[in-house]
Write a protein that holds these residues in place. Structure first.
Motif, PDB file in Angstrom:
ATOM      1  N   ASN A   1       0.835  -1.201   0.000  1.00  0.00           N
ATOM      2  CA  ASN A   1       0.000   0.000   0.000  1.00  0.00           C
ATOM      3  C   ASN A   1       0.864   1.243   0.000  1.00  0.00           C
ATOM      4  O   ASN A   1       1.984   1.239   0.536  1.00  0.00           O
ATOM      5  CB  ASN A   1      -0.879   0.064   1.253  1.00  0.00           C
ATOM      6  CG  ASN A   1      -2.000  -0.961   1.300  1.00  0.00           C
ATOM      7  OD1 ASN A   1      -2.750  -0.976   2.263  1.00  0.00           O
ATOM      8  ND2 ASN A   1      -2.134  -1.826   0.308  1.00  0.00           N
ATOM      9  N   ASN A   2       0.342   2.312  -0.585  1.00  0.00           N
ATOM     10  CA  ASN A   2       0.878   3.652  -0.352  1.00  0.00           C
ATOM     11  C   ASN A   2       0.035   4.295   0.729  1.00  0.00           C
ATOM     12  O   ASN A   2      -1.201   4.151   0.729  1.00  0.00           O
ATOM     13  CB  ASN A   2       0.852   4.487  -1.630  1.00  0.00           C
ATOM     14  CG  ASN A   2       1.795   3.971  -2.692  1.00  0.00           C
ATOM     15  OD1 ASN A   2       2.793   3.330  -2.370  1.00  0.00           O
ATOM     16  ND2 ASN A   2       1.501   4.240  -3.947  1.00  0.00           N
ATOM     17  N   TRP A   3       0.673   5.026   1.637  1.00  0.00           N
ATOM     18  CA  TRP A   3      -0.019   5.478   2.853  1.00  0.00           C
ATOM     19  C   TRP A   3       0.347   6.924   3.188  1.00  0.00           C
ATOM     20  O   TRP A   3       1.523   7.277   3.260  1.00  0.00           O
ATOM     21  CB  TRP A   3       0.346   4.562   4.011  1.00  0.00           C
ATOM     22  CG  TRP A   3      -0.274   4.920   5.331  1.00  0.00           C
ATOM     23  CD1 TRP A   3       0.335   5.499   6.401  1.00  0.00           C
ATOM     24  CD2 TRP A   3      -1.641   4.724   5.717  1.00  0.00           C
ATOM     25  NE1 TRP A   3      -0.551   5.670   7.433  1.00  0.00           N
ATOM     26  CE2 TRP A   3      -1.782   5.197   7.036  1.00  0.00           C
ATOM     27  CE3 TRP A   3      -2.761   4.193   5.061  1.00  0.00           C
ATOM     28  CZ2 TRP A   3      -2.992   5.161   7.728  1.00  0.00           C
ATOM     29  CZ3 TRP A   3      -3.967   4.156   5.749  1.00  0.00           C
ATOM     30  CH2 TRP A   3      -4.075   4.620   7.061  1.00  0.00           C
ATOM     31  N   GLY A   4      -0.665   7.737   3.383  1.00  0.00           N
ATOM     32  CA  GLY A   4      -0.473   9.120   3.802  1.00  0.00           C
ATOM     33  C   GLY A   4      -1.795   9.653   4.331  1.00  0.00           C
ATOM     34  O   GLY A   4      -2.747   8.901   4.556  1.00  0.00           O
TER      35      GLY A   4
ATOM     36  N   SER B   1      -2.766   8.562  17.192  1.00  0.00           N
ATOM     37  CA  SER B   1      -1.584   9.420  17.152  1.00  0.00           C
ATOM     38  C   SER B   1      -1.947  10.864  16.840  1.00  0.00           C
ATOM     39  O   SER B   1      -1.295  11.787  17.326  1.00  0.00           O
ATOM     40  CB  SER B   1      -0.603   8.881  16.106  1.00  0.00           C
ATOM     41  OG  SER B   1      -0.322   7.523  16.355  1.00  0.00           O
ATOM     42  N   LEU B   2      -3.006  11.049  16.045  1.00  0.00           N
ATOM     43  CA  LEU B   2      -3.475  12.415  15.784  1.00  0.00           C
ATOM     44  C   LEU B   2      -4.034  13.039  17.058  1.00  0.00           C
ATOM     45  O   LEU B   2      -3.711  14.186  17.387  1.00  0.00           O
ATOM     46  CB  LEU B   2      -4.537  12.407  14.691  1.00  0.00           C
ATOM     47  CG  LEU B   2      -5.106  13.773  14.319  1.00  0.00           C
ATOM     48  CD1 LEU B   2      -4.032  14.667  13.708  1.00  0.00           C
ATOM     49  CD2 LEU B   2      -6.291  13.633  13.370  1.00  0.00           C
TER      50      LEU B   2
ATOM     51  N   ALA C   1       0.698  14.773   4.506  1.00  0.00           N
ATOM     52  CA  ALA C   1       1.911  14.100   4.988  1.00  0.00           C
ATOM     53  C   ALA C   1       1.898  12.671   4.467  1.00  0.00           C
ATOM     54  O   ALA C   1       0.829  12.063   4.302  1.00  0.00           O
ATOM     55  CB  ALA C   1       1.965  14.123   6.515  1.00  0.00           C
ATOM     56  N   PRO C   2       3.108  12.144   4.211  1.00  0.00           N
ATOM     57  CA  PRO C   2       4.427  12.803   4.296  1.00  0.00           C
ATOM     58  C   PRO C   2       4.702  13.657   3.063  1.00  0.00           C
ATOM     59  O   PRO C   2       4.028  13.519   2.039  1.00  0.00           O
ATOM     60  CB  PRO C   2       5.387  11.610   4.369  1.00  0.00           C
ATOM     61  CG  PRO C   2       4.678  10.511   3.635  1.00  0.00           C
ATOM     62  CD  PRO C   2       3.215  10.699   3.900  1.00  0.00           C
ATOM     63  N   LEU C   3       5.695  14.535   3.205  1.00  0.00           N
ATOM     64  CA  LEU C   3       6.105  15.419   2.123  1.00  0.00           C
ATOM     65  C   LEU C   3       7.562  15.170   1.751  1.00  0.00           C
ATOM     66  O   LEU C   3       8.385  14.859   2.618  1.00  0.00           O
ATOM     67  CB  LEU C   3       5.950  16.887   2.534  1.00  0.00           C
ATOM     68  CG  LEU C   3       4.559  17.384   2.937  1.00  0.00           C
ATOM     69  CD1 LEU C   3       4.641  18.842   3.392  1.00  0.00           C
ATOM     70  CD2 LEU C   3       3.557  17.233   1.798  1.00  0.00           C
TER      71      LEU C   3
ATOM     72  N   VAL D   1       0.703  10.147  10.629  1.00  0.00           N
ATOM     73  CA  VAL D   1       0.977   9.281   9.478  1.00  0.00           C
ATOM     74  C   VAL D   1       2.189   8.391   9.749  1.00  0.00           C
ATOM     75  O   VAL D   1       2.183   7.198   9.423  1.00  0.00           O
ATOM     76  CB  VAL D   1       1.185  10.126   8.207  1.00  0.00           C
ATOM     77  CG1 VAL D   1       1.653   9.245   7.049  1.00  0.00           C
ATOM     78  CG2 VAL D   1      -0.105  10.824   7.832  1.00  0.00           C
ATOM     79  N   ALA D   2       3.222   8.936  10.357  1.00  0.00           N
ATOM     80  CA  ALA D   2       4.412   8.134  10.663  1.00  0.00           C
ATOM     81  C   ALA D   2       4.073   7.025  11.647  1.00  0.00           C
ATOM     82  O   ALA D   2       4.500   5.870  11.479  1.00  0.00           O
ATOM     83  CB  ALA D   2       5.516   9.027  11.218  1.00  0.00           C
TER      84      ALA D   2
END
Length: 363
Positions: free
Chosen positions: A262-265, A307-308, A279-281, A328-329
């Motif tokens: 997956n791509n995740w942001g 986490s948010l 994020a991320p940038l 996101v991290a």
């Protein structure tokens, strides 16, 4: 940090080992842990170093005692958990997917203790006495009309006591079945529209806003692994337009290439400034984490929400741009951990935020 309260169900999570299917595993060994969206959030906040109390109803039996021991062991305050005579300990079953085979979830939650416990049975005013935040999700009101009413009482009372409230929309089609003759999406929309007027921070994934509120992002192909990320600002603005009490909207952006790739942001929209933070940038451009070998994605969204909420309640992380980077991290790391709980520390999350994502051994 004052106490963060989370309200919802915790269950037994039953899963075959080593990405096996149930037909391969039974008879044989199955892995059982404890999990549930709001419990996952509480666990993650505690492991990041936050002060958190989990509120639910559980049957007065040995399974509950085992569950309480696990939560206490990671510093979750369990004094808000009601032990009741009616109802059972809910379960859910997971087959972890791999490559082109998707993960599958089966629920066994009918007549669970929380679904039979009325909102008036919780001592909300004392529970909120030393708290500053309440987090819940769209999963709890999906369980039964009783738990839907309890969720509405919780968010309403929280606002009366001056708390901030976050809600992850978390649409679960299989659960919204408690009103005969009403489709899952219609029931979810009717119920959640009564809850959202008391919410400050809305959290959703790429599909939740459409499934729960009928608000869509254009030019998006989630299954094909392509998202038109800029369109999610329009989704957030429309949520704020419909619910002017909402101060922030966070949307996770998952591009599913396969079950294990997956791509995740994510994006965080700040209604006060009318700005979206992604994020991320990389060099100021949105560049999602590419997660090529997912260990377990169930609970990934909950680790993001946790986490948010933690970041927004931590002064040095509360800036929207930094808060979304942190969330996101943290949730990226969760994809590398088996089970729903995100066993990641704040220092590990900040290390990934700082660009340390090679996975080299730390000695």
């Amino acid at each position: 940090m004052k106490t963060i309260i989370t309200f919802g169900e915790i269950m037994g999570r039953i899963c075959p080992e080593n990405f096996q299917r149930f037909q391969q595993s039974m008879p044989g060994k199955l892995d059982m842990t404890f999990a549930g969206a709001e419990a996952n959030v509480a666990a993650s906040i505690a492991m990041l170093g936050g002060k958190v109390k989990f509120v639910t109803a559980l049957p007065d039996n040995e399974m509950t005692e085992a569950c309480l021991s696990v939560l206490k062991g990671i510093d979750v305050d369990v004094t808000g958990i009601k032990k009741v005579k009616q109802g059972r300990f809910g379960l859910y079953f997971v087959e972890r997917g791999a490559n082109q085979r998707p993960s599958r979830v089966m629920y066994d939650r009918d007549y669970s203790a929380i679904s039979l416990t009325h909102g008036e049975e919780y001592d909300w005013r004392n529970l909120f006495a030393d708290a500053q935040w309440l987090h819940t999700t769209g999963i709890t009101p999906a369980l039964s009309e009783i738990s839907a009413n309890a969720t509405e009482i919780a968010v309403r009372t929280a606002k009366e006591k001056g708390l901030s409230v976050s809600c992850d929309l978390n649409f679960r089609k299989k659960l919204w079945q408690w009103q005969s003759g009403t489709s899952a999406s219609d029931l979810a929309q009717k119920t959640m529209r009564a809850i959202l007027p008391f919410v400050d921070v809305v959290i959703a994934n790429e599909e939740d806003a459409h499934d729960v509120l009928g608000i869509s992002a254009g030019n998006t192909d989630i299954e094909g692994g392509k998202l038109d990320v800029e369109k999610y600002t329009d989704v957030a603005k429309e949520i704020v337009r419909q619910f002017p009490n909402v101060k922030k909207v966070a949307i996770t952006l998952r591009e599913s290439i396969s079950a294990t790739h997956n791509n995740w942001g994510a994006m965080l929209y700040d209604a006060a400034t009318q700005e979206s933070h992604f994020a991320p940038l990389t060099d100021g451009k949105y560049t999602p984490y590419e997660i090529k070998s997912i260990i377990d994605r169930v609970g990934g969204g909950d680790s993001f929400g946790a986490s948010l909420v933690y970041a927004l309640n931590t002064p040095e992380l509360a800036n929207p741009a930094k808060a979304i980077r942190f969330a996101v991290a943290a949730s990226c790391l969760c994809h590398s951990i088996n089970g729903d709980f995100n066993y990641s520390s704040r220092s590990e999350v900040e290390s990934l935020m700082g660009g340390s994502g090679s996975g080299r051994v730390v000695r």
